[in-house]
Scaffold this active site. Structure first.
Site, short mmCIF file in Angstrom:
data_model
loop_
_atom_site.label_atom_id
_atom_site.label_comp_id
_atom_site.label_asym_id
_atom_site.label_seq_id
_atom_site.Cartn_x
_atom_site.Cartn_y
_atom_site.Cartn_z
N SER A 198 0.82 -1.20 0.00
CA SER A 198 0.00 0.00 0.00
C SER A 198 0.87 1.26 0.00
O SER A 198 1.65 1.46 -0.90
CB SER A 198 -0.94 -0.07 1.21
OG SER A 198 -2.04 0.77 1.03
N ASP A 206 -9.05 -4.68 -5.54
CA ASP A 206 -8.51 -3.96 -4.39
C ASP A 206 -9.31 -2.67 -4.20
O ASP A 206 -9.35 -1.82 -5.09
CB ASP A 206 -7.04 -3.63 -4.63
CG ASP A 206 -6.33 -3.09 -3.39
OD1 ASP A 206 -6.96 -2.34 -2.63
OD2 ASP A 206 -5.15 -3.42 -3.21
N HIS A 248 -7.44 -5.98 -0.09
CA HIS A 248 -6.36 -5.01 -0.22
C HIS A 248 -5.04 -5.69 0.07
O HIS A 248 -4.73 -6.00 1.22
CB HIS A 248 -6.60 -3.85 0.74
CG HIS A 248 -5.55 -2.78 0.65
ND1 HIS A 248 -5.13 -2.24 -0.54
CD2 HIS A 248 -4.84 -2.15 1.61
CE1 HIS A 248 -4.21 -1.33 -0.31
NE2 HIS A 248 -4.00 -1.26 0.99
#
Length: 566
Positions: free
Chosen positions: A281, A509, A536
């Site tokens: 991320s 995602d 995610h």
């Protein structure tokens, strides 16, 4: 730019997420009292809640049960100690030799924050790495970066630094991310709390626990002129509080550009010539900027859940909103197959039913065993938290069923998880740190027309987050009032000589759209691994197709010729 990282209905937010690992070391959200992957969102116009924060938080047992720059310097060789009497030759930029050649005093992790006892029980050790607060003034103030290490069990290749995302979340527990895998045999798995965050010092602090509780109880969705004025007043006061309680010198140096220089110091202190890195991320942003700053030092880098450095921040937030709407729709379709689904049996009516459940909370919180009650804002936060991973869908179903009966306990626990609130009522600094980093990294929106357009587009992209109170106007968010200037702009990475990197992207995602991974792989000249799923990030989540490719890449530097499409 974006943070892998939204949650109030009207204030567009970026989503954040923190990778949490179970005591067995795998990044999954199951089991009583385990550490789970936490994903969260941030706001735009209104003060963003801790968003793309990939916080490493412990999931309360009750919750589980309830449900770009380049560094130019003259360098020279120096010797660094890597523990156990071993030494290694490292290259240190001129003036930074004392930082690059320091040794870590490894010790028990027991006192290193919330995850310290879990790290300690699993055989990790912890310590601090000293870095300059300002790399342009290395003789001035310093910062202490908390690091954790699970030592390699076999023929050591080097250290593998892991960041769970955020920004704002602790990364110490990610030392356990690969526990029990072939990677843990060959690498020291190393986690760290980026500067200003978690156990690192000095820490970013803006609000007290009582002030955060009060903030979460407020109605932040009023888009009348008076509501916008009040929201901006709170944002100004928050920014001023950050300056007073943290200091502008610290706030000016908590951004990604400084963190990647800390990462290079950690690389050298651990005795490695080449840099091995796994970033999730927001951690992909750290990886990208490291690659831009030190392209010739990267040995192997895996970026999972990509942030696109070329993307306009407004477009990015809207795409995240679309991603969360898709995740909500998938959840609603799954929920509709169960008799107890509070959203009903028709997925096409799920958004309307959801708004019927949460809109009455505006000004009238639901009862909870905790005297705070469940505010409208916290209800939305809790729902978005659960949409990061299907492992939390059971908790979300339970929370919505409770809300239909007038109770808000499970959604409040989910919101507390997102916000970093502990059982004793204290908070981690995840929200404050998230705001501090994003306000340095990204250019603020100061044009009211742009803020208004973003609010409209956000509501259109994510109808389940639209409370129906849009007026075509919106407040400026906290970064518009931040006490130190920002430093980032969308750009194409320049990475001459960068070794092949691996970018992993998940088709469904909600926080970091699949296309961003495709684009980042192209920009960095790397290989793409596609994972078909609704979650995610995925690396080290037990998906063998993905993990086998990643493991072979880190150990043997084997780059797939084609996308394996897992």
């Amino acid at each position: 730019m974006t943070f892998s990282v939204c949650h109030r209905p009207s204030p567009p937010r970026r989503a954040r997420s923190v990778r949490l690992v179970t005591s067995s070391g795998r990044g999954r959200c199951t089991g009583h009292g385990t550490i789970v992957r936490v994903n969260v969102l941030s706001t735009g116009p209104a003060r963003p809640l801790p968003s793309a924060r990939r916080l490493t938080l412990v999931a309360a047992a009750t919750l589980v049960a309830a449900t770009a720059c380049s560094v130019q310097s003259t360098e020279g060789a120096a010797t660094a100690s890597i523990g156990g009497g071993a030494t290694a030759q490292v290259t240190a930029p001129e003036g930074l030799e004392e930082f690059y050649t320091q040794s870590v005093a490894w010790e028990s992790c027991a006192e290193y924050g919330l995850d310290g006892p879990i790290l300690d029980r699993n055989g990790a050790d912890c310590g601090y790495v000293t870095v300059p607060l300002d790399y342009d003034a290395p003789d001035g103030a310093t910062a202490q970066i908390a690091v954790s290490r699970l030592a390699a069990r076999d023929d050591r290749i080097g250290a593998l630094l892991v960041n769970p995302g955020g920004p704002g979340g602790s990364g110490l527990s990610t030392a356990l991310a690969a526990a029990g895998t072939d990677l843990a045999d060959r690498f020291d798995i190393v986690g760290f709390d980026p500067r200003g965050i978690g156990s690192s010092t000095p820490a970013v602090r803006c609000l007290t626990a009582g002030e955060i509780d009060a903030e979460r109880a407020l109605d932040d969705g009023d888009r009348s002129p008076a509501g916008i004025e009040e929201a901006e007043k709170r944002n100004r006061e928050y920014a001023q509080s950050c300056a007073e309680r943290t200091g502008t010198e610290v706030l000016a140096h908590v951004g990604t550009a400084d963190v990647v220089r800390d990462m290079d110091v950690i690389r050298a202190v651990l005795g490695d010539d080449g840099f091995n890195y796994l970033g999730y991320s927001y951690g992909t942003r750290l990886g990208t900027v490291y690659a831009e700053t030190f392209p010739d030092r990267v040995r192997a880098m895996v970026l999972d859940g990509a942030i696109d450095p070329e993307q306009d921040p407004v477009d990015e937030i809207v795409l995240q909103a679309e991603g969360f709407q898709k995740a909500f729709d998938d959840f609603a379709a799954s929920c509709a197959t169960r008799r107890e689904c509070a959203l009903g049996t028709d997925p096409d009516r799920a958004v309307a039913r959801f708004r019927q459940l949460v809109d009455p909370l505006i000004g009238d919180p639901a009862d909870t065993a905790d005297p705070r009650g469940l505010s409208h804002r916290d209800a939305i936060t809790g729902v978005q938290q659960a949409l990061y991973s299907q492992a939390l869908w059971g908790s979300l179903r339970s929370g919505l069923a409770e809300l239909a009966d007038g109770r808000g306990d499970t959604l409040l626990l989910l919101a507390d998880l997102y916000e970093g609130r502990q059982d004793d009522g204290t908070y981690s600094n995840v929200t404050d740190a998230f705001n501090a980093v994003r306000c340095i990294d990204d250019q603020p929106i100061t044009d009211r027309a742009v803020a208004a357009e973003l609010d409209v587009r956000y509501r259109q992209a994510a109808p389940f987050l639209d409370d129906g109170r849009g007026t075509g106007e919106a407040p400026l968010d906290v970064c518009a009032f931040w006490p130190v200037p920002s430093a980032g702009d969308p750009h194409t990475p320049h990475v001459p000589g960068l070794a092949p990197v691996l970018v992993v992207s998940t088709t469904g995602d909600p926080a970091t759209p699949y296309r961003a991974g495709v684009d980042l792989a192209r920009q960095l000249g790397g290989a793409l691994v596609t994972f078909e799923g609704t979650q995610h990030t995925v690396v080290l989540d037990g998906e063998r197709c993905v993990d086998d490719v990643v493991t072979s890449y880190f150990i043997d530097l084997a780059v797939p010729d084609t996308d394996p499409h897992c």
